[in-house]
Write a protein that holds these residues in place. Structure first.
Motif, PDB file in Angstrom:
ATOM      1  N   ARG A  40       0.822  -1.209   0.000  1.00 51.85           N
ATOM      2  CA  ARG A  40       0.000   0.000   0.000  1.00 51.85           C
ATOM      3  C   ARG A  40       0.862   1.269   0.000  1.00 51.85           C
ATOM      4  NH1 ARG A  40      -3.407   1.477   3.636  1.00 51.85           N
ATOM      5  NH2 ARG A  40      -5.150   1.950   2.256  1.00 51.85           N
ATOM      6  N   LEU A  41       1.932   1.221  -0.740  1.00 51.01           N
ATOM      7  CA  LEU A  41       2.891   2.322  -0.738  1.00 51.01           C
ATOM      8  C   LEU A  41       2.273   3.617  -1.255  1.00 51.01           C
ATOM      9  CD1 LEU A  41       5.858   3.049  -0.148  1.00 51.01           C
ATOM     10  CD2 LEU A  41       6.415   2.360  -2.481  1.00 51.01           C
ATOM     11  N   GLU A  42       1.386   3.499  -2.247  1.00 44.81           N
ATOM     12  CA  GLU A  42       0.829   4.695  -2.879  1.00 44.81           C
ATOM     13  C   GLU A  42      -0.584   4.997  -2.401  1.00 44.81           C
ATOM     14  OE1 GLU A  42      -1.225   1.452  -4.843  1.00 44.81           O
ATOM     15  OE2 GLU A  42       0.791   1.753  -4.043  1.00 44.81           O
ATOM     16  N   SER A  43      -1.083   4.280  -1.404  1.00 48.64           N
ATOM     17  CA  SER A  43      -2.499   4.383  -1.040  1.00 48.64           C
ATOM     18  C   SER A  43      -2.858   5.728  -0.417  1.00 48.64           C
ATOM     19  CB  SER A  43      -2.872   3.252  -0.077  1.00 48.64           C
ATOM     20  OG  SER A  43      -2.115   3.350   1.120  1.00 48.64           O
ATOM     21  N   TYR A 281       3.326   5.498  17.963  1.00 49.62           N
ATOM     22  CA  TYR A 281       2.419   6.323  17.177  1.00 49.62           C
ATOM     23  C   TYR A 281       1.058   5.646  16.990  1.00 49.62           C
ATOM     24  CZ  TYR A 281       6.401   9.159  15.473  1.00 49.62           C
ATOM     25  OH  TYR A 281       7.489   9.979  15.358  1.00 49.62           O
ATOM     26  N   LEU A 282       1.069   4.327  16.898  1.00 46.81           N
ATOM     27  CA  LEU A 282      -0.104   3.601  16.425  1.00 46.81           C
ATOM     28  C   LEU A 282      -0.889   2.926  17.539  1.00 46.81           C
ATOM     29  CD1 LEU A 282       1.695   2.018  13.360  1.00 46.81           C
ATOM     30  CD2 LEU A 282       0.056   3.892  13.308  1.00 46.81           C
ATOM     31  N   PHE A 283      -0.390   2.948  18.766  1.00 45.24           N
ATOM     32  CA  PHE A 283      -1.147   2.388  19.877  1.00 45.24           C
ATOM     33  C   PHE A 283      -2.168   3.408  20.356  1.00 45.24           C
ATOM     34  CE2 PHE A 283       2.569  -0.438  20.251  1.00 45.24           C
ATOM     35  CZ  PHE A 283       1.914  -1.654  20.398  1.00 45.24           C
ATOM     36  N   ASP A 284      -3.381   2.952  20.617  1.00 45.76           N
ATOM     37  CA  ASP A 284      -4.445   3.856  21.028  1.00 45.76           C
ATOM     38  C   ASP A 284      -4.134   4.542  22.348  1.00 45.76           C
ATOM     39  OD1 ASP A 284      -5.924   3.264  18.797  1.00 45.76           O
ATOM     40  OD2 ASP A 284      -7.007   1.620  19.763  1.00 45.76           O
ATOM     41  N   GLU A 285      -3.578   3.802  23.294  1.00 43.41           N
ATOM     42  CA  GLU A 285      -3.313   4.390  24.604  1.00 43.41           C
ATOM     43  C   GLU A 285      -1.812   4.417  24.895  1.00 43.41           C
ATOM     44  OE1 GLU A 285      -5.652   2.252  27.392  1.00 43.41           O
ATOM     45  OE2 GLU A 285      -7.575   2.897  26.540  1.00 43.41           O
ATOM     46  N   SER A 286      -1.263   3.302  25.260  1.00 38.28           N
ATOM     47  CA  SER A 286       0.166   3.229  25.563  1.00 38.28           C
ATOM     48  C   SER A 286       0.682   1.862  25.176  1.00 38.28           C
ATOM     49  CB  SER A 286       0.410   3.486  27.055  1.00 38.28           C
ATOM     50  OG  SER A 286      -0.273   2.518  27.832  1.00 38.28           O
ATOM     51  N   THR A 394      -3.329  -1.639  12.156  1.00 38.22           N
ATOM     52  CA  THR A 394      -3.884  -0.286  12.282  1.00 38.22           C
ATOM     53  C   THR A 394      -3.236   0.658  11.287  1.00 38.22           C
ATOM     54  OG1 THR A 394      -4.327  -0.624  14.632  1.00 38.22           O
ATOM     55  CG2 THR A 394      -4.215   1.659  13.868  1.00 38.22           C
ATOM     56  N   TYR A 395      -1.933   0.520  11.121  1.00 37.41           N
ATOM     57  CA  TYR A 395      -1.204   1.385  10.197  1.00 37.41           C
ATOM     58  C   TYR A 395      -1.702   1.203   8.768  1.00 37.41           C
ATOM     59  CZ  TYR A 395       2.648   3.096   7.316  1.00 37.41           C
ATOM     60  OH  TYR A 395       3.393   3.740   6.355  1.00 37.41           O
ATOM     61  N   TYR A 396      -1.900  -0.021   8.352  1.00 37.08           N
ATOM     62  CA  TYR A 396      -2.290  -0.282   6.963  1.00 37.08           C
ATOM     63  C   TYR A 396      -3.778  -0.059   6.704  1.00 37.08           C
ATOM     64  CZ  TYR A 396       2.299  -2.416   6.171  1.00 37.08           C
ATOM     65  OH  TYR A 396       3.648  -2.635   6.040  1.00 37.08           O
ATOM     66  N   GLN A 397      -4.626  -0.330   7.680  1.00 40.10           N
ATOM     67  CA  GLN A 397      -6.064  -0.274   7.456  1.00 40.10           C
ATOM     68  C   GLN A 397      -6.612   1.142   7.412  1.00 40.10           C
ATOM     69  OE1 GLN A 397      -7.782  -2.757  10.510  1.00 40.10           O
ATOM     70  NE2 GLN A 397      -6.840  -4.627   9.698  1.00 40.10           N
ATOM     71  N   ALA A 398      -6.030   2.046   8.154  1.00 39.86           N
ATOM     72  CA  ALA A 398      -6.530   3.421   8.217  1.00 39.86           C
ATOM     73  C   ALA A 398      -5.427   4.384   7.792  1.00 39.86           C
ATOM     74  CB  ALA A 398      -7.000   3.753   9.637  1.00 39.86           C
ATOM     75  N   ASP A 399      -5.827   5.435   7.079  1.00 41.39           N
ATOM     76  CA  ASP A 399      -4.849   6.431   6.658  1.00 41.39           C
ATOM     77  C   ASP A 399      -4.226   7.095   7.884  1.00 41.39           C
ATOM     78  OD1 ASP A 399      -5.386   5.858   4.078  1.00 41.39           O
ATOM     79  OD2 ASP A 399      -6.183   7.821   3.531  1.00 41.39           O
ATOM     80  N   GLN A 400      -2.913   7.229   7.867  1.00 42.32           N
ATOM     81  CA  GLN A 400      -2.188   7.895   8.948  1.00 42.32           C
ATOM     82  C   GLN A 400      -1.857   9.339   8.589  1.00 42.32           C
ATOM     83  OE1 GLN A 400      -2.008   6.120  11.700  1.00 42.32           O
ATOM     84  NE2 GLN A 400      -2.879   4.387  10.594  1.00 42.32           N
TER      85      GLN A 400
END
Length: 547
Positions: A40-43, A281-286, A394-400
């Motif tokens: 998903r490099l260009e997504s 960066y990608l953990f919801d809490e800690s 989480t990183y791949y499924q949702a735009d960061q």
């Protein structure tokens, strides 16, 4: 985790083996790293800093990138020069430009294996390379059009050659090659990012502190030879060093700088940096407590293993103190810039220390290596891998990144030539304009502190008003919206679409009677003659937001 007994221990021949001879265990690690970086490099669309990179190289010649751009951009020119040549061949699409970072990220994994093998053994090199291959922190910046992954690669290369020249005489063929390799990698490192200088500082700290900490390895790198190498490096870095000195002096005097957006680091910054290395960066809490405990335990084992090694073996048989080098590699590029942030101006951002993260993973790998039972090593490595891989879905499924491509397409599909688009920050106008392909529509960039009268004046003579909000707080957003909402000729907002990091709001003109009527012979309005304008003067320096 253990390699076969016949190759578990590194011999002198293995230490001298060129990096280009890839061992069998590195193939699956490199393939895994490539798969994670290419997926998903260009997504996602470019975010603000990526557009800065792309527009910088497309709007300047190589000569300007080398001479003129460093005067305005806070970063040295090497990455821009590399990206300029890359885009000339492959284009400026998201896939093309990010492919460069992805390939550099894979190369970083390979080189880190070589460094780990030279400093410790093949097992440490393989574990460290595997951890970096799946690290969300490194995957993130391997899919971004910025210089951070190149900073990591050149940091690893400089330490690879730094360790190698410890064992080679300058008169040897390998010594001369090592000297050249070190100088080239160090110079390119310095021209890639200012934090590359802290990696070189860590190497100097090792060489000059050896007598003070009673480290007496049989290094063939004499102080005189090292000073000569540093002298050559310093001369080659002098043009950039002069610019950097002027910038630091100006910042110390209180002048506005390109890094004014960076907050002052606190005691919590160090922990947050280590958490970022592990995918914070990608953990919801800690971070999960178990992962934190395993990492902390591995670091303790890695540091304490240095004393056990000294007691069990003859330290003079080793050309370099591996743990001490790696500790300096980790600590100096973090603590020194944090200290300078209090003396000069805040400069520390976790992604700037990406080179130090490689040492972080090397120490963890060495800690795993000290575990006596191979079965337990597999368990520890498995726990570390699970902890690192956990945030990747989480990183791949949702735009960061901010969804500028989607926001611009939203406006472009409905906007009319008589409408106006207000962009809430000057530096975001460049990013929005990169994707917004309607030259007949006025785009006005405003500052967060623009008055209500100034905002109202910007919409005079236009039909519908589109407001693109990003990098502003809620109170600023409300003030901008109220400035248009309070005008009787507009109603709304009639549309409010939210994207990642962006809100698009539309106000509609109330009646045709209030629409601007122009005579065919009437002179065009100032907005017609200058479709993109500012409400207030904008500084020529880049205002880079914190991520």
């Amino acid at each position: 985790m253990s390699l076969p007994p016949t190759i578990e221990k590194v011999t002198e021949i293995d230490r001298e083996r060129p990096l280009t001879r890839v061992p069998v265990e590195l193939y699956p690690i490199a393939l895994l790293a490539a798969a994670l970086r290419l997926f998903r490099l260009e997504s996602e669309s470019y975010w603000v800093d990526e557009v800065v990179s792309v527009t910088t190289v497309t709007s300047n010649t190589p000569y300007e990138l080398l001479i003129s751009v460093p005067g305005n951009d806070p970063h040295p020119p090497f990455y821009y020069l590399l990206l300029s040549g890359w885009t000339a061949v492959f284009g400026t699409t998201e896939l093309a430009t990010r492919l460069l970072s992805a390939l550099v990220g894979v190369a970083t994994v390979v080189v880190l294996y070589g460094v780990g093998r030279r400093l410790f053994d093949r097992e440490v090199g393989a574990i460290a390379a595997l951890l970096v291959a799946v690290s969300p922190f490194h995957v993130w910046y391997s899919q971004e059009v910025r210089m951070y992954n190149l900073l990591a690669l050149l940091t690893a290369l400089s330490f690879y050659w730094f360790v190698r020249i410890q064992a080679a005489k300058s008169a040897d063929e390998g010594g001369v090659r090592g000297d050249i390799g070190y100088v080239v990698s160090a110079v390119l490192l310095g021209y890639t990012h200012v934090f590359g200088l802290f990696a070189i500082l860590a190497q100097n700290a090792y060489v000059f502190s050896r007598p003070l900490v009673r480290i007496v390895p049989r290094s063939r790198l004499t102080v005189r030879r090292w000073i000569a190498l540093q002298g050559i490096t310093a001369v080659l870095l002098l043009p950039w060093a002069v610019r950097l000195f002027r910038r630091v002096t100006a910042a110390h005097a209180g002048e506005a700088s390109n890094v004014s957006w960076i907050p002052l680091p606190t005691a919590e910054t160090v922990w947050q940096t280590f958490a970022a290395y592990l995918g914070g960066y990608l953990f919801d809490e800690s971070l999960p407590i178990l992962v934190s405990l395993v990492v902390a335990g591995c670091l303790v084992l890695a540091i304490s293993s240095d004393r056990r090694t000294a007691a069990e073996t003859n330290r003079q048989d080793a050309p370099v103190n591996a743990v001490y080098v790696t500790l300096l590699w980790l600590v100096v590029p973090i603590l020194v810039p944090i200290g300078l942030s209090y003396v000069v101006t805040p400069i520390f951002v976790d992604r700037y220390s990406i080179g130090a993260s490689l040492a972080f993973f090397l120490l963890i790998a060495n800690g795993v290596r000290t575990v006596s039972r191979p079965t337990l090593r597999y368990v520890v490595v498995g726990m570390l891998l699970v902890g690192l891989v956990m945030p990747l879905p989480t990183y791949y499924q949702a735009d960061q990144k901010e969804q500028w491509r989607e926001a611009a397409a939203d406006v472009e599909s409905t906007v009319d030539g008589d409408d106006v688009v207000l962009v809430s920050r000057p530096f975001t106008e460049r990013t929005f304009g990169y994707y917004f392909d309607r030259s007949d529509v006025a785009t006005v960039r405003i500052t967060p502190d623009a008055s209500a009268d100034e905002i109202r004046a910007a919409v005079d003579g236009h039909d519908d008003v589109w407001i693109v909000l990003s990098y502003t707080d809620s109170s600023t957003d409300q003030r901008i919206l109220r400035a248009v909402e309070n005008r009787s000729e507009y109603r709304g907002p009639v549309v409010e679409n939210r994207y990642n990091g962006i809100t698009v709001v539309r106000f509609e003109r109330t009646s045709d009677q209030n629409r601007r009527i122009e005579s065919p012979t009437a002179p065009s309005s100032p907005i017609e003659s200058d479709r993109i304008r500012t409400i207030r003067p904008v500084s020529t320096s880049l205002e880079m937001p914190n991520r």
